[in-house]
Design a protein around this motif. Structure first.
Motif, PDB file in Angstrom:
ATOM      1  N   GLU A  79     -42.372  23.088   0.923  1.00  0.00           N
ATOM      2  CA  GLU A  79     -42.191  23.280  -0.381  1.00  0.00           C
ATOM      3  C   GLU A  79     -43.045  22.139  -0.899  1.00  0.00           C
ATOM      4  OE1 GLU A  79     -41.461  25.905  -2.350  1.00  0.00           O
ATOM      5  OE2 GLU A  79     -40.630  27.053  -0.643  1.00  0.00           O
ATOM      6  N   LEU A  81     -43.340  18.982  -3.331  1.00  0.00           N
ATOM      7  CA  LEU A  81     -42.494  17.962  -3.750  1.00  0.00           C
ATOM      8  C   LEU A  81     -43.338  16.755  -3.990  1.00  0.00           C
ATOM      9  CD1 LEU A  81     -39.602  16.873  -4.596  1.00  0.00           C
ATOM     10  CD2 LEU A  81     -39.187  16.560  -1.960  1.00  0.00           C
ATOM     11  N   ARG A  85     -39.450  11.267  -0.835  1.00  0.00           N
ATOM     12  CA  ARG A  85     -38.388  12.324  -0.539  1.00  0.00           C
ATOM     13  C   ARG A  85     -37.524  11.822   0.432  1.00  0.00           C
ATOM     14  NH1 ARG A  85     -42.389  15.637   0.654  1.00  0.00           N
ATOM     15  NH2 ARG A  85     -43.318  14.627  -1.178  1.00  0.00           N
ATOM     16  N   ARG A 121     -35.318  21.597   0.088  1.00  0.00           N
ATOM     17  CA  ARG A 121     -36.895  21.697  -0.226  1.00  0.00           C
ATOM     18  C   ARG A 121     -37.613  22.244   1.051  1.00  0.00           C
ATOM     19  NH1 ARG A 121     -38.198  19.923  -5.460  1.00  0.00           N
ATOM     20  NH2 ARG A 121     -39.851  21.218  -5.225  1.00  0.00           N
ATOM     21  N   ALA A 146     -34.909  15.850  -2.705  1.00  0.00           N
ATOM     22  CA  ALA A 146     -35.685  15.210  -3.750  1.00  0.00           C
ATOM     23  C   ALA A 146     -34.913  13.750  -3.843  1.00  0.00           C
ATOM     24  CB  ALA A 146     -35.633  15.773  -4.883  1.00  0.00           C
TER      25      ALA A 146
END
Length: 198
Positions: A79, A81, A85, A121, A146
């Motif tokens: 995903e 981002l 992270r 994510r 995140a």
């Protein structure tokens, strides 16, 4: 290319990052594990390479990682981002002799987690390729978040985790307890994506 996870001592882990420029390596991300991690060596090295982490380290004149596994992907999703992270890695071992149908149910429950836990994510579930890397580990379950709270808050505290997944790790749970009591729960900051679709 094979994706690998290697466990390193935290002290002196930074030079392994330069493996990303080595011949036959497409990605190298390393960093010290954050407080709350356990079961590792102090740092985690994610490597995508034609050669094993030991071979890459030796070519760079670095110590060979004490623990490294080759990943055989089951399923993954990446995903978008932006920015740093938190990369979490869970190494686990299913008990020898566990029926294949129970292993499949464990894998299905792990793969269902992103449907219920919104802070996950990117994610990837892999089996350890024990023909390439004899290891005590059988599976690697990875996620990107995140921030740390996405892991330590919603993920670890979610009802789906406790009711559907945790039983596989609980030796006292009826029909569960197929995972050996030793695991490596490791998480660290990463400046870029590690996990990709697969």
């Amino acid at each position: 290319m094979t994706r690998w996870v290697a466990l390193l001592p935290a002290e002196g882990c930074e030079p392994y990052e330069k493996a990303g420029t080595a011949d036959g390596v497409s990605a190298s991300v390393v960093g010290p594990d954050l407080p709350g991690s356990f079961g590792g060596q102090g740092a985690t090295w994610d490597l995508t390479s034609e050669r094993s982490p030991g071979e890459v380290a030796a070519r760079l004149g670095l110590p060979v990682p004490p623990d490294a596994v080759a990943l055989a992907p089951v399923r993954a999703r990446a995903e978008p981002l932006d920015g740093p992270r938190v990369k979490r890695t869970l190494l686990l071992a299913v008990r020898p002799g566990t029926p294949a149908e129970l292993v499949a149910r464990l894998e299905a429950d792990l793969l269902a987690m992103p449907e219920h836990i919104t802070t996950i994510r990117s994610w990837a579930l892999s089996r350890v390729d024990r023909t390439r890397t004899p290891s005590r580990w059988t599976h690697v379950w990875e996620q990107e978040f995140a921030d740390v709270e996405g892991l330590t808050g919603e993920y670890l505290g979610h009802a789906f985790h406790w009711t559907c997944v945790d039983r596989w790790f609980d030796g006292e749970a009826p029909g569960g307890g197929i995972v050996e009591p030793f695991v490596a729960h490791l998480f660290r900051w990463s400046g870029r994506a590690v996990l990709v679709d697969g």
